[in-house]
Design a protein around this motif. Structure first.
Motif, PDB file in Angstrom:
ATOM      1  N   ARG A  79       0.817  -1.211   0.000  1.00  0.00           N
ATOM      2  CA  ARG A  79       0.000   0.000   0.000  1.00  0.00           C
ATOM      3  C   ARG A  79       0.849   1.259   0.000  1.00  0.00           C
ATOM      4  O   ARG A  79       0.437   2.293  -0.525  1.00  0.00           O
ATOM      5  N   TYR A  80       2.029   1.219   0.609  1.00  0.00           N
ATOM      6  CA  TYR A  80       2.853   2.409   0.777  1.00  0.00           C
ATOM      7  C   TYR A  80       4.168   2.232   0.014  1.00  0.00           C
ATOM      8  O   TYR A  80       4.770   1.167   0.018  1.00  0.00           O
ATOM      9  N   HIS A  81       4.598   3.305  -0.610  1.00  0.00           N
ATOM     10  CA  HIS A  81       5.763   3.287  -1.484  1.00  0.00           C
ATOM     11  C   HIS A  81       6.781   4.311  -0.974  1.00  0.00           C
ATOM     12  O   HIS A  81       6.541   5.515  -1.029  1.00  0.00           O
ATOM     13  N   TRP A  82       7.895   3.830  -0.449  1.00  0.00           N
ATOM     14  CA  TRP A  82       8.904   4.683   0.156  1.00  0.00           C
ATOM     15  C   TRP A  82      10.034   4.963  -0.840  1.00  0.00           C
ATOM     16  O   TRP A  82      10.472   4.074  -1.547  1.00  0.00           O
ATOM     17  N   GLN A  83      10.469   6.213  -0.865  1.00  0.00           N
ATOM     18  CA  GLN A  83      11.510   6.645  -1.794  1.00  0.00           C
ATOM     19  C   GLN A  83      12.616   7.384  -1.042  1.00  0.00           C
ATOM     20  O   GLN A  83      12.379   7.980   0.009  1.00  0.00           O
ATOM     21  N   LYS A  84      13.815   7.332  -1.600  1.00  0.00           N
ATOM     22  CA  LYS A  84      14.949   8.073  -1.063  1.00  0.00           C
ATOM     23  C   LYS A  84      14.995   9.432  -1.740  1.00  0.00           C
ATOM     24  O   LYS A  84      15.570   9.607  -2.830  1.00  0.00           O
ATOM     25  N   LYS A  85      14.342  10.422  -1.114  1.00  0.00           N
ATOM     26  CA  LYS A  85      14.311  11.767  -1.689  1.00  0.00           C
ATOM     27  C   LYS A  85      14.153  12.773  -0.549  1.00  0.00           C
ATOM     28  O   LYS A  85      13.900  12.405   0.605  1.00  0.00           O
ATOM     29  N   ASP A  86      14.295  14.047  -0.885  1.00  0.00           N
ATOM     30  CA  ASP A  86      14.161  15.100   0.120  1.00  0.00           C
ATOM     31  C   ASP A  86      12.710  15.209   0.569  1.00  0.00           C
ATOM     32  O   ASP A  86      11.784  15.106  -0.235  1.00  0.00           O
ATOM     33  N   PHE A  87      12.559  15.445   1.874  1.00  0.00           N
ATOM     34  CA  PHE A  87      11.210  15.597   2.436  1.00  0.00           C
ATOM     35  C   PHE A  87      10.825  17.067   2.414  1.00  0.00           C
ATOM     36  O   PHE A  87      11.552  17.929   2.926  1.00  0.00           O
ATOM     37  N   ILE A  88       9.671  17.354   1.836  1.00  0.00           N
ATOM     38  CA  ILE A  88       9.145  18.718   1.777  1.00  0.00           C
ATOM     39  C   ILE A  88       8.044  18.822   2.827  1.00  0.00           C
ATOM     40  O   ILE A  88       6.986  18.197   2.700  1.00  0.00           O
ATOM     41  N   SER A  89       8.289  19.611   3.860  1.00  0.00           N
ATOM     42  CA  SER A  89       7.327  19.735   4.957  1.00  0.00           C
ATOM     43  C   SER A  89       6.124  20.555   4.510  1.00  0.00           C
ATOM     44  O   SER A  89       6.280  21.606   3.874  1.00  0.00           O
ATOM     45  N   PRO A  90       4.918  20.114   4.833  1.00  0.00           N
ATOM     46  CA  PRO A  90       3.725  20.895   4.474  1.00  0.00           C
ATOM     47  C   PRO A  90       3.577  22.103   5.386  1.00  0.00           C
ATOM     48  O   PRO A  90       4.293  22.270   6.380  1.00  0.00           O
ATOM     49  N   ASN A  91       2.614  22.934   5.064  1.00  0.00           N
ATOM     50  CA  ASN A  91       2.321  24.104   5.888  1.00  0.00           C
ATOM     51  C   ASN A  91       1.564  23.649   7.139  1.00  0.00           C
ATOM     52  O   ASN A  91       0.444  23.152   7.054  1.00  0.00           O
ATOM     53  N   THR A  92       2.174  23.799   8.300  1.00  0.00           N
ATOM     54  CA  THR A  92       1.564  23.356   9.553  1.00  0.00           C
ATOM     55  C   THR A  92       1.343  24.519  10.518  1.00  0.00           C
ATOM     56  O   THR A  92       1.361  24.333  11.739  1.00  0.00           O
ATOM     57  N   SER A 392       6.942  10.881  10.767  1.00  0.00           N
ATOM     58  CA  SER A 392       6.191  12.115  10.965  1.00  0.00           C
ATOM     59  C   SER A 392       5.530  12.523   9.662  1.00  0.00           C
ATOM     60  O   SER A 392       6.006  12.187   8.569  1.00  0.00           O
ATOM     61  N   SER A 393       4.450  13.279   9.812  1.00  0.00           N
ATOM     62  CA  SER A 393       3.768  13.832   8.652  1.00  0.00           C
ATOM     63  C   SER A 393       4.125  15.292   8.418  1.00  0.00           C
ATOM     64  O   SER A 393       3.630  15.892   7.470  1.00  0.00           O
ATOM     65  N   PHE A 394       4.997  15.873   9.289  1.00  0.00           N
ATOM     66  CA  PHE A 394       5.376  17.277   9.064  1.00  0.00           C
ATOM     67  C   PHE A 394       6.840  17.561   9.397  1.00  0.00           C
ATOM     68  O   PHE A 394       7.369  18.604   8.994  1.00  0.00           O
ATOM     69  N   ALA A 395       7.522  16.683  10.133  1.00  0.00           N
ATOM     70  CA  ALA A 395       8.922  16.911  10.511  1.00  0.00           C
ATOM     71  C   ALA A 395       9.814  15.903   9.805  1.00  0.00           C
ATOM     72  O   ALA A 395       9.495  14.714   9.748  1.00  0.00           O
ATOM     73  N   GLY A 396      10.931  16.382   9.263  1.00  0.00           N
ATOM     74  CA  GLY A 396      11.881  15.533   8.569  1.00  0.00           C
ATOM     75  C   GLY A 396      13.262  15.629   9.179  1.00  0.00           C
ATOM     76  O   GLY A 396      13.448  16.143  10.286  1.00  0.00           O
ATOM     77  N   PRO A 397      14.281  15.168   8.478  1.00  0.00           N
ATOM     78  CA  PRO A 397      15.644  15.226   9.031  1.00  0.00           C
ATOM     79  C   PRO A 397      16.248  16.622   9.028  1.00  0.00           C
ATOM     80  O   PRO A 397      17.145  16.903   9.815  1.00  0.00           O
ATOM     81  N   GLU A 398      15.799  17.474   8.143  1.00  0.00           N
ATOM     82  CA  GLU A 398      16.353  18.814   8.039  1.00  0.00           C
ATOM     83  C   GLU A 398      15.479  19.810   8.817  1.00  0.00           C
ATOM     84  O   GLU A 398      14.250  19.685   8.843  1.00  0.00           O
TER      85      GLU A 398
END
Length: 607
Positions: A79-92, A392-398
């Motif tokens: 169901r879920y497809h994970w990729q090695k790419k930069d995470f773009i945080s949404p507007n929270t 997380s749905s809004f926080a990434g490594p950067e």
């Protein structure tokens, strides 16, 4: 085409050449090929039918906290497809109401407490107690709202001056006047055994299916009052355990690793300040079997607690790995609620993060991350002393932060990189743990044969903690200096005095044979003045220290009940601080001017 670029399907894959070409061109090597799962769903339904038909009765009791593997939800791994790419945080950006809005003045500790334990709740408790006493002993205990308030005040004072048993507060060698002078011991014990919350004769059979039906009206009223407080932006969800080791309870749980492993489990949603906003008492499975759910037991608990948050206002929830799953985060995103939590690797299907050995070779501070493309969810595995995985749905490594860590090999502090998601989780996760800490500080355990009474007394402690935290919130909104804020101990002491003394007239307690000094004014001493009145020798080197000069709670001071002037040694007026007087209030235990020129006695109690 490189065969290594095409992942192997777990079942017979069905896909077109165009789908394969697009995936190869995009370079999504970590993604499984989607396929039609019609046959797979039929297979799973057939398996479920076989399990239900051949299922044997569970040997686990209803109060066990062991997970039943056969009833865990089946999570499709494709169901879920994970990729090695930069995470773009949404507007929270938070759009909810501010927690300190419309605060213009401070209230009394009793008024803050009544926001959570209202007068209607105490009135209903007194009514049900009288009804239960008639049903049990064919004689009413004849209690009222004021007597229940006194009992609650005595319980709070017991928490401030703890002894090993409640009877010790009345015994000769360990007597505590602040408690023993409020109510006789036998009356207190009688009320303890008669406290009740519902009419047993009018309860329906449907209501009795609820294992907490005898406490349900009180719990629902308390929960509704907690929900009236404006929630904070950052909320943590965790387990709370109410200690209990008795035999006669069908909802008792065992949780190894806790300070008190036996007790009642409560799912709690609390703010970062420790204030409890919502809760749910876990009652175990039905006949030892848990109902199958897509999110599982822990996911359903988070979803139920989050359902009382306003939708679409970017509230954030934090939880540990027991609760975290990707389907839960997707459900919360549908309601406009974001999530950060630790995760187990088995709950992240197809997420091929580096293993712990690889990260350990790269050194402390190394991390790896993947991004789920459909729902924009980020998973990060970070290695410090050991590896930890967070999603997380809004926080990434950067942005990556530099922190100091102690290195045992070199015996010095070294710089270690820490991803942003780890810092966010550490900052906002401890709300429920702080609540546990505050409830354990001044809580007294009253033993009872009725197991649900332990939950009731715990709600009283929770109400005191919530009232104090709400008071602190208002103090901060009014920019009050910390030195002027009441500590939790002083707050609970003033609350206990208000519950006991407000709207009452002080009477001389009856205790055994009258003493030789029973006719003196001190025999009818106020609970606020448990220590002796100042004697003529006060101030001499051999005289004990002076008593505290604090004012009584404002609720007691302004209740216009039982304030009588009495003559004592001359001293300074507590209201104007200028004149000297020999008049003292019998209830407030303060000297006040009471003459033709100055009437501080009236001003102190009425203005």
């Amino acid at each position: 085409m490189d065969k290594d670029r095409m992942p192997a399907a777990r079942r017979d894959p069905r896909y077109s050449v165009q789908d394969i070409t697009e995936i190869v061109e995009d370079g999504e090597s970590d993604v499984d090929i989607p396929f039609d799962d019609t046959d797979a769903s039929d297979e799973e339904s057939d398996i479920d039918c076989v399990d239900n038909e051949n299922q044997e009765p569970s040997d686990c009791p209803a109060n066990s906290d062991i997970e039943l593997r056969e009833h865990e939800p089946i999570m499709p791994r494709d169901r879920y497809h994970w990729q090695k790419k930069d995470f773009i945080s949404p507007n929270t950006d938070f759009s909810g109401p501010p927690v300190t809005d419309h605060v213009t003045f401070l209230q009394t500790p009793l008024q803050y407490f009544q926001k959570f334990v209202s007068e209607d709740m105490i009135q209903a408790l007194a009514t049900s107690t009288n009804e239960y006493s008639v049903q049990k002993d064919a004689r009413s205990v004849n209690t009222n709202t004021k007597e229940i308030q006194k009992m609650l005040g005595m319980y709070l004072r017991m928490g401030l001056a703890q002894m090993s048993g409640s009877r010790m507060y009345w015994e000769t060698d360990t007597r505590c006047p602040l408690i023993a002078d409020v109510m006789p011991r036998n009356r207190f014990q009688s009320l303890l055994t008669k406290l009740h919350f519902v009419n047993n004769l009018t309860a329906s059979e449907i209501e009795k299916k609820d294992k907490l039906w005898k406490l349900r009206p009180w719990l629902e009223s308390f929960r509704e009052n907690c929900l009236q407080v404006v929630p904070e932006e950052h909320n943590s969800v965790d387990e709370m355990l109410i200690p209990f080791k008795g035999k006669f309870s069908s909802i008792k749980q065992y949780m190894p690793g806790k300070p008190h492993p036996w007790g009642f489990k409560v799912w709690v949603r609390a703010g970062i300040s420790g204030m409890m906003h919502d809760f749910h008492v876990y009652q175990g499975g039905k006949k030892g079997i848990r109902v199958k759910s897509e999110l599982g037991l822990s996911g359903d608990a988070v979803l139920k607690l989050a359902s009382t948050l306003p939708k679409g206002q970017n509230y954030k929830i934090y939880a540990n790995k027991y609760f975290t799953s990707v389907p839960l985060m997707v459900k919360l995103l549908e309601h406009g609620i974001h999530y950060v939590g630790k995760a187990r690797q088995v709950r992240l299907p197809n997420c091929n993060l580096k293993d712990e050995k690889t990260l350990k070779k790269e050194g402390r501070g190394s991390f790896d991350h993947r991004v789920e493309g459909t729902h924009n969810i980020c998973a990060v595995k970070w290695y410090d002393d050991r590896a930890v995985t967070l999603v997380s749905s809004f926080a990434g490594p950067e942005p990556v932060q530099e922190i100091q860590r102690w290195d045992k090999a070199t015996k010095t502090y070294i710089d270690v990189e820490r991803p942003y998601i780890v810092a966010t989780y550490n900052k906002y996760m401890g709300g429920v743990e702080l609540l546990d800490l505050l409830t354990a500080k001044y809580k007294f355990t009253l033993k009872s044969r009725r197991w649900y009474m332990y939950i009731f007394w715990h709600t009283i402690t929770l109400a005191v903690v919530n009232a104090w935290l709400l008071y602190k919130r208002h103090c901060q909104a009014l920019a009050m200096p910390k030195k002027e804020m009441l500590s939790m101990r002083k707050f609970q002491a003033q609350l206990a005095s208000s519950l006991i003394l407000m709207d009452t007239t002080l009477t001389t307690p009856k205790r055994g044979c009258p003493s030789s000094g029973s006719g003196s004014p001190d025999a009818a001493g106020s609970p606020l003045a448990a220590r002796k009145r100042p004697s003529s020798d006060e101030g001499s080197p051999n005289c004990p220290s002076k008593k505290s000069c604090s004012h009584p709670p404002l609720d007691v001071r302004k209740d216009l009940t039982g304030h009588f002037p009495m003559k004592l040694k001359r001293g300074r007026c507590r209201h104007c601080s200028k004149g000297y007087t020999n008049t003292q209030c019998s209830k407030c235990d303060v000297r006040l001017c009471f003459s033709e020129d100055r009437n501080c006695f009236w001003d102190y109690h009425c203005k």
